[in-house]
Each structure stands twice: as C-alpha cells, then as structure tokens.
Design an enzyme around this catalytic site. Structure first.
Site, PDB file in Angstrom:
ATOM      1  N   ASP A 276      80.852   2.334  97.908  1.00  0.00           N
ATOM      2  CA  ASP A 276      80.723   3.759  97.490  1.00  0.00           C
ATOM      3  C   ASP A 276      79.302   4.734  96.677  1.00  0.00           C
ATOM      4  O   ASP A 276      79.053   3.958  95.845  1.00  0.00           O
ATOM      5  CB  ASP A 276      81.868   3.843  96.360  1.00  0.00           C
ATOM      6  CG  ASP A 276      82.955   5.000  96.566  1.00  0.00           C
ATOM      7  OD1 ASP A 276      81.856   6.265  96.406  1.00  0.00           O
ATOM      8  OD2 ASP A 276      83.643   6.323  97.195  1.00  0.00           O
TER       9      ASP A 276
ATOM     10  N   SER B  23      80.732   9.648  99.327  1.00  0.00           N
ATOM     11  CA  SER B  23      82.421   8.922  99.414  1.00  0.00           C
ATOM     12  C   SER B  23      82.797   9.737 100.806  1.00  0.00           C
ATOM     13  O   SER B  23      82.528   9.630 101.807  1.00  0.00           O
ATOM     14  CB  SER B  23      82.682   9.007  97.925  1.00  0.00           C
ATOM     15  OG  SER B  23      83.494   8.298  98.366  1.00  0.00           O
TER      16      SER B  23
END
Length: 379
Positions: free
Chosen positions: A205, A43
């Site tokens: 993500d 991320s």
C-alpha cells in the site's frame, strides 16, 4: 498554471472522492476536458486517479462512469469473503509461522483480492494513457506504492518525456509504463491484501511511509493542487472529542488507528506543512527570495474533506455486509459498539456505504461551489 488532482488512500472511504469529483464535474462546463494535467493517486485513490486519466471522453463522462462503478460496487468485486475464504486466509498466515513468516506459494494475506483484478481490467484502460499524453490532455499520472525491501515510497509515473525522476529521503519518483500491477500494489493494505512483485521488489500500500503525499504532484510540475481527503479531522467541530470508555481497545479499534496513521495522518500533516510554507513565503517578497537563492514557490491549494465522521457512517452500514463478514467484523470489534468502526470503513465495499459517501462528497463540494469556480478560473 497547472492544476494537479491528489487522491489519498482509504479503501472504501475513497467513495467520498467520487462524490467530490461528481460535484466538480457539474460545476465545471459540461464540455470540459480533463481539468487536471497532473493526476496523483495512492491506494484506493490510485484506482480513481487512473479511471479519470485513462478515460477518452470529457471529464464529466469519465466521472459519470466512475460514479456508476462505485454505486454498483460490492464486496464480491473486491475480495473473496466466504467462510472458507476467510479460513483459508487465516490458515495461510498460520502456516507461514513454520516458514519464517513467509508464504510458500504466494505472499501471505488475510483476504484474497483476485476479484479486484477483474474490476481493474474492466474499468481501467491503460492503453489510453499514452495517447492522452501525446495529445497534450495529460502531462502525467502518478501512482505511489511502498517497497518492502527498500522501505521507500516509490511514485511510479507515466508522463511527458521531459519529466525526470527524483530522489528524496525515503521518496523516489520513477518513470514507467503503468499497468494493473501498480494499482494492485498501491492498494495492497498491509496483511489484508497480498503484496505485488514489480521488477525485483515486492510492493504494498502506497500510504505506508508516504511522508509527503502532495510532493509527487509538485515534482511533476503542479502550480496548484486540488486535494481530496477521506477524514473529517480538518473540521474543527471534531477536534478534541472524547467518547466514553466502556472497555479496553478492541483488536479492530487498534487496527483502525494504525490504518488512520497510514492513510490519513500523512496527508493532513503535509497539507498543514504546505499551508505554513505558503504563509511564510508570502511574507518574503519574490525579489528577496531570488536574491537569497531560495528555489521555493507558493502553491495554491483547495482541500475538500468530509464534513461528517465517516466512522459513524460505517458503524451504521456494517449490517449490510455479507453474513460471514458481519460475523468477522463483530468478533474483532469492527463495529460501532466495539469501537472499531474505523477499521470496518476501509473494507466496507457495500453499495449502501459507498453511495452515502458519494452523496456526502457531492454535498461538501457543492457547498464550496464558488470557491471551486474561483480556483479553476484562468489566471
């Protein structure tokens, strides 16, 4: 021994990692090249990881540039935030209900993160990764994303030719040449930022379904790991705290807990698992392990986590956001009063918030300076 840097996700909370790296660069010799032959990020942590791995200067120089990027970061550099942009995002999600929940022209998302494309282009130099590997300054750099079709956590890594991919339960490691798509995919917070297509699959993500965040570093050959978390949950002072209940959970408060489940809980569970396995292995002599055919080894670790609650800091800094975003956060309860400051902290790319997190990370690491020096001492 090979050291690995493991940077977790967390949106704007990743500014804390930058402060930790800033202190580390001061503790280590100024001429120190990258002390981490293996770098893994997920991320927003993936952006920090690539910024270090793709820099051609010393470790201190790479961190200095990274600090400068975060200290000058604004919301406008990450996602569009005008009222028209927010309404457009809501409209796209609404229209998807008439198309089986699928975006017609592009993946559905509440926010348009196209400004992030330019930020990555300006600060991450992917072409420098291969020369760093060839020169021996880097073994591998790894970025993790989640495939929406397969439901698997995929660790894309660029490294030495002898490194091989791996497959575990819902976890895959695959060699590739990294580019901006991998960063955008790894940082695509679900429903907030659009997914990214890589080859034949859409990815989001990397914190989602990442059951073992430290695992990629071990697969790539790490003997010890330097892990930077983005929550203060490991601080016993924060355990068992109960705040007065003033109202039912706000929308942002619920989303904040979902974000924590994705960005925080897996890493902390993996750290706890690593520490327990190390203790168990230390109770069994190495000869006995070999006789039993156990292909396990102890992995030294050093974990730096916030000494303060980032949610409280976020609650104080929401007021520095643009007016439209302040209204949006307030209406969903993403404030200290609404109980949803956790959700706000992931999108709070304001200089005031990021700078305070950088300072906190710096101080937390400086308090552990002797431990850090001992960790990096030659063994």
């Amino acid at each position: 021994m090979k050291s690995a840097l493991v940077l977790s996700g967390g949106g704007a909370r990743a500014a804390y990692q930058v402060g930790v790296l800033q202190a580390l660069a001061e503790i280590l010799p100024a001429s120190q090249k990258n002390p981490f032959p293996i770098i893994c990020g997920t991320s927003a942590g993936a952006i920090n990881a690539l910024a270090i791995a793709s820099h051609t200067g010393s470790f201190r120089e790479s961190v200095t540039d990274l600090v400068g990027m975060w200290q000058n970061l604004t919301v406008d550099q990450v996602y569009k935030n005008s009222l028209a942009d927010l309404l457009r995002g809501v409209g796209k999600i609404g229209l998807s209900f008439f198309n089986q929940g699928v975006g017609k022209a592009q993946p559905i998302a509440l926010l348009d993160n196209s400004p992030l494309h330019q930020l990555i282009h300006d600060n991450i130099h992917f072409k420098n990764i291969a020369p760093a590997i060839e020169s021996g300054n880097l073994d591998a750099v790894c970025i993790t994303a989640m495939g929406y079709s397969s439901g698997e956590s995929v660790s894309f890594f660029q490294g030495k030719p002898e490194l091989r991919g791996w497959r575990r339960y819902h976890r895959i490691g695959t060699p590739t040449q990294l580019d901006a798509r991998h960063l955008l995919a790894s940082s695509a917070i679900p429903t907030i930022f659009p997914t990214v297509r890589i080859n034949r699959e859409y990815f989001g993500d990397g914190a989602l379904r990442q059951l073992a965040p430290i695992s990629p570093a071990l697969h790539l050959g790490a003997d010890r790991v330097f892990v930077v978390g983005v929550s203060g949950n490991r601080n016993p002072e924060h355990w068992g705290k109960r705040r007065p209940v003033r109202h039912s959970p706000s929308m942002a408060q619920i989303i904040g807990h979902l974000f924590n489940a994705a960005f925080v809980d897996s890493l902390e569970a993996d750290i706890e698992h690593l520490e327990r396995v190390n203790k168990l292995l230390n109770m069994v002599p190495e000869e006995k392990r070999k006789e039993a055919g156990l292909p396990l080894r102890t992995v030294e670790s050093l974990i730096i986590s916030p000494s303060q609650e980032l949610d409280k800091i976020a609650g104080r800094k929401v007021r520095y956001l643009p007016k439209t975003l302040r209204w949006f956060f307030s209406s969903t309860g993403a404030t200290a009063k609404g109980g949803g400051a956790t959700a706000a902290s992931y999108l709070l790319f304001a200089p005031q918030f990021c700078s305070e997190l950088i300072e906190l990370g710096y101080q937390d690491t400086m308090w552990e300076a002797d431990t850090v020096r001992a960790f990096f001492a030659e063994k």
